[in-house]
Design an enzyme around this catalytic site. Structure first.
Site, mmCIF file in Angstrom:
data_model
loop_
_atom_site.group_PDB
_atom_site.id
_atom_site.type_symbol
_atom_site.label_atom_id
_atom_site.label_comp_id
_atom_site.label_asym_id
_atom_site.label_seq_id
_atom_site.Cartn_x
_atom_site.Cartn_y
_atom_site.Cartn_z
ATOM 1 N N SER A 2 1.549 -9.179 10.435
ATOM 2 C CA SER A 2 0.657 -8.239 9.756
ATOM 3 C C SER A 2 -0.489 -8.984 9.072
ATOM 4 C CB SER A 2 1.458 -7.420 8.740
ATOM 5 O OG SER A 2 0.636 -6.481 8.105
ATOM 6 N N HIS A 40 0.746 -9.406 -6.860
ATOM 7 C CA HIS A 40 1.208 -10.273 -5.769
ATOM 8 C C HIS A 40 1.711 -11.601 -6.345
ATOM 9 C CE1 HIS A 40 0.471 -7.972 -2.239
ATOM 10 N NE2 HIS A 40 -0.828 -8.130 -2.140
ATOM 11 N N THR A 59 0.841 -1.203 0.000
ATOM 12 C CA THR A 59 0.000 0.000 0.000
ATOM 13 C C THR A 59 0.874 1.250 0.000
ATOM 14 O OG1 THR A 59 -1.494 -1.295 1.399
ATOM 15 C CG2 THR A 59 -2.002 1.046 1.141
ATOM 16 N N TRP A 60 1.908 1.222 0.802
ATOM 17 C CA TRP A 60 2.841 2.348 0.904
ATOM 18 C C TRP A 60 3.568 2.561 -0.422
ATOM 19 C CZ3 TRP A 60 7.771 2.217 4.497
ATOM 20 C CH2 TRP A 60 8.253 3.518 4.675
ATOM 21 N N TYR A 62 11.329 -2.896 3.156
ATOM 22 C CA TYR A 62 10.417 -2.094 3.984
ATOM 23 C C TYR A 62 11.185 -1.422 5.131
ATOM 24 C CZ TYR A 62 6.288 -1.160 6.941
ATOM 25 O OH TYR A 62 5.313 -0.563 7.713
HETATM 26 P P1 PAP Z 1 -1.358 -5.712 1.141
HETATM 27 O O1 PAP Z 1 -0.343 -6.705 0.661
HETATM 28 O O2 PAP Z 1 -2.637 -6.350 1.607
HETATM 29 O O3 PAP Z 1 -1.575 -4.592 0.176
HETATM 30 P P2 PAP Z 1 0.543 -4.182 2.570
HETATM 31 O O4 PAP Z 1 0.221 -2.784 2.285
HETATM 32 O O5 PAP Z 1 1.659 -4.818 1.826
HETATM 33 O O6 PAP Z 1 -0.762 -5.067 2.472
HETATM 34 O O7 PAP Z 1 0.927 -4.342 4.097
HETATM 35 C C1 PAP Z 1 0.272 -3.702 5.140
HETATM 36 C C2 PAP Z 1 1.345 -3.296 6.121
HETATM 37 O O8 PAP Z 1 1.958 -2.087 5.652
HETATM 38 C C3 PAP Z 1 0.776 -2.997 7.485
HETATM 39 O O9 PAP Z 1 1.812 -3.343 8.382
HETATM 40 P P3 PAP Z 1 1.537 -3.713 9.904
HETATM 41 O O10 PAP Z 1 0.359 -4.618 9.950
HETATM 42 O O11 PAP Z 1 2.785 -4.370 10.395
HETATM 43 O O12 PAP Z 1 1.307 -2.412 10.596
HETATM 44 C C4 PAP Z 1 0.547 -1.503 7.398
HETATM 45 O O13 PAP Z 1 0.458 -0.867 8.652
HETATM 46 C C5 PAP Z 1 1.784 -1.066 6.633
HETATM 47 N N1 PAP Z 1 1.600 0.216 5.965
HETATM 48 C C6 PAP Z 1 0.514 0.627 5.254
HETATM 49 N N2 PAP Z 1 0.706 1.872 4.813
HETATM 50 C C7 PAP Z 1 1.919 2.272 5.251
HETATM 51 C C8 PAP Z 1 2.670 3.483 5.134
HETATM 52 N N3 PAP Z 1 2.175 4.518 4.484
HETATM 53 N N4 PAP Z 1 3.884 3.528 5.712
HETATM 54 C C9 PAP Z 1 4.383 2.467 6.383
HETATM 55 N N5 PAP Z 1 3.725 1.299 6.539
HETATM 56 C C10 PAP Z 1 2.504 1.201 5.978
#
Ligand code: PAP
Length: 339
Positions: free
Chosen positions: A165, A134, A74-75, A231
């Site tokens: 996560s 993915h 997402t980031w 990351y």
């Molecule tokens: P997805 O594969 O379903 O798209 P993805 O975005 O890869 O998910 O992963 C979500 C993780 O990225 C979450 O990590 P956590 O559960 O350990 O907290 C989420 O918080 C984190 N994340 C989402 N947006 C950001 C951001 N802008 N900066 C840093 N981490 C982020």
């Protein structure tokens, strides 16, 4: 269930006649996984793969963002989109698309788009396109990976944090589905059950180590075509990684942009705090997935709040063994204090 003909005539030498004949894993409600090509893939995504192989027409300017789930997709989607489109959408602008739409509604998964609409939405996008997947590297169409192909940016993360996560994400999604179905859905698995499955490679896009290795090896073979990001390093130096990303995508920052703070604007726009607090990400959903479920803690080392040391050691050993000799290691970061 749909019967899917996967023609190998136009592209790769892989063919399945019927997805329903593939091994099925249902312990990830509401997700169903099918095993294909050595990976456990979301059934819905897999349904789009044949058309992706036979119909998708990459453009030389395309950039494809690859990731194992829960590793910062997402980031990366937000950062890549904001960076690539900064001329049309200045990142400091109050009407920036990321303020109105969730990153997953802006940067689409290739395989999902071909599952739901034969990729029409992708074909309609103006160049330069930022796309995502993915899928493991080995299951990407050769049109993407061979010859001119596309530039690919892969993001990886400590598998222990990716696992934790995904545990929170799957549970949240499963709970919402159960509520919607009036409690009819099967109860979600326990943390320990999920961990066992992850260690066996049974998880969305798993095994994690095989997924990461495919992109890692290609990034070493063709660094001009595959950029490998981490990351944890992005958390440590977001601006530096945004510059690297921009250079790789062929849109490095000018001295003027640097001086006017564009890089910092992108970093701030796409920060967890910023995205998490946007109205569009506090409500709404991307299919069955609530927008808010994509934003949790966003730190390195949260695994230590949830896994026993023995579990951590076991997973580290599995991954180390699988990656031995590849030159890739997961530099185990010191866990950050619990937020
Ligand atoms: P997805 O594969 O379903 O798209 P993805 O975005 O890869 O998910 O992963 C979500 C993780 O990225 C979450 O990590 P956590 O559960 O350990 O907290 C989420 O918080 C984190 N994340 C989402 N947006 C950001 C951001 N802008 N900066 C840093 N981490 C982020």
């Amino acid at each position: 269930m749909s019967m899917v003909a996967w023609s190998s005539s136009t592209d790769d030498a892989c063919a399945i006649a019927d997805i329903t004949s593939l091994p099925l894993e249902t312990r990830f409600p509401p997700f169903r996984l099918r095993q294909y090509g050595g990976f456990w893939l979301l059934e819905k995504f897999l349904e789009g793969v044949p058309a992706l192989h036979s119909v998708f027409e990459p453009r030389p300017s395309d950039v494809v963002l690859g990731s194992f789930p829960k590793c910062g997709t997402t980031w990366l989607k937000a950062l890549a989109f904001a960076t690539r489109n900064r001329a049309d959408h200045p990142p400091g602008g109050l009407d920036h698309p990321l303020r109105r739409r969730n990153p997953h509604d802006i940067v689409h998964y290739l395989e999902l788009q071909f599952a739901v609409s034969m990729g029409h939405a992708l074909a309609a996008l103006p160049s330069p396109r930022v796309l995502a997947t993915h899928l493991p590297y080995s299951l990407l169409p050769r049109r993407i990976t061979a010859g001119q192909g596309c530039r690919i940016v892969y993001i990886c993360r400590d598998p222990k944090d990716a696992f934790v996560s995904s545990w929170f994400f799957t549970n949240k999604t499963a709970a919402a589905e159960r509520a919607r179905a009036g409690g009819e859905e099967p109860p979600p698995y326990t943390f320990e059950e999920a961990f066992e499955l992850f260690c066996d490679g049974i998880c969305v896009s798993g095994p994690q180590w095989r997924h990461v290795l495919g992109y890692w090896e290609e990034s070493r073979r063709r660094p001009e075509k595959v950029l490998f990001l981490r990351y944890e390093e992005m958390l440590r130096d977001t601006a530096g990684n945004v510059r690297k990303l921009a250079e790789f995508m062929g849109c490095g920052f000018s001295g003027e942009e640097e001086a006017s703070g564009v890089v910092q604007d992108i970093v701030e726009l796409c920060s967890l705090k910023s995205l998490k607090n946007m109205d569009v990400n506090k409500s709404g959903s991307h299919g069955p997935l609530a927008h808010e479920s994509f934003f949790r803690k966003g730190v390195a080392g949260d695994w230590s709040n949830h896994m026993t040391p023995a579990m951590a050691e076991r997973l580290d050993t599995i991954v180390e063994d699988a990656l031995r000799g590849s030159g890739l290691t997961f530099d185990v970061a010191e866990p950050e204090p619990s937020a």
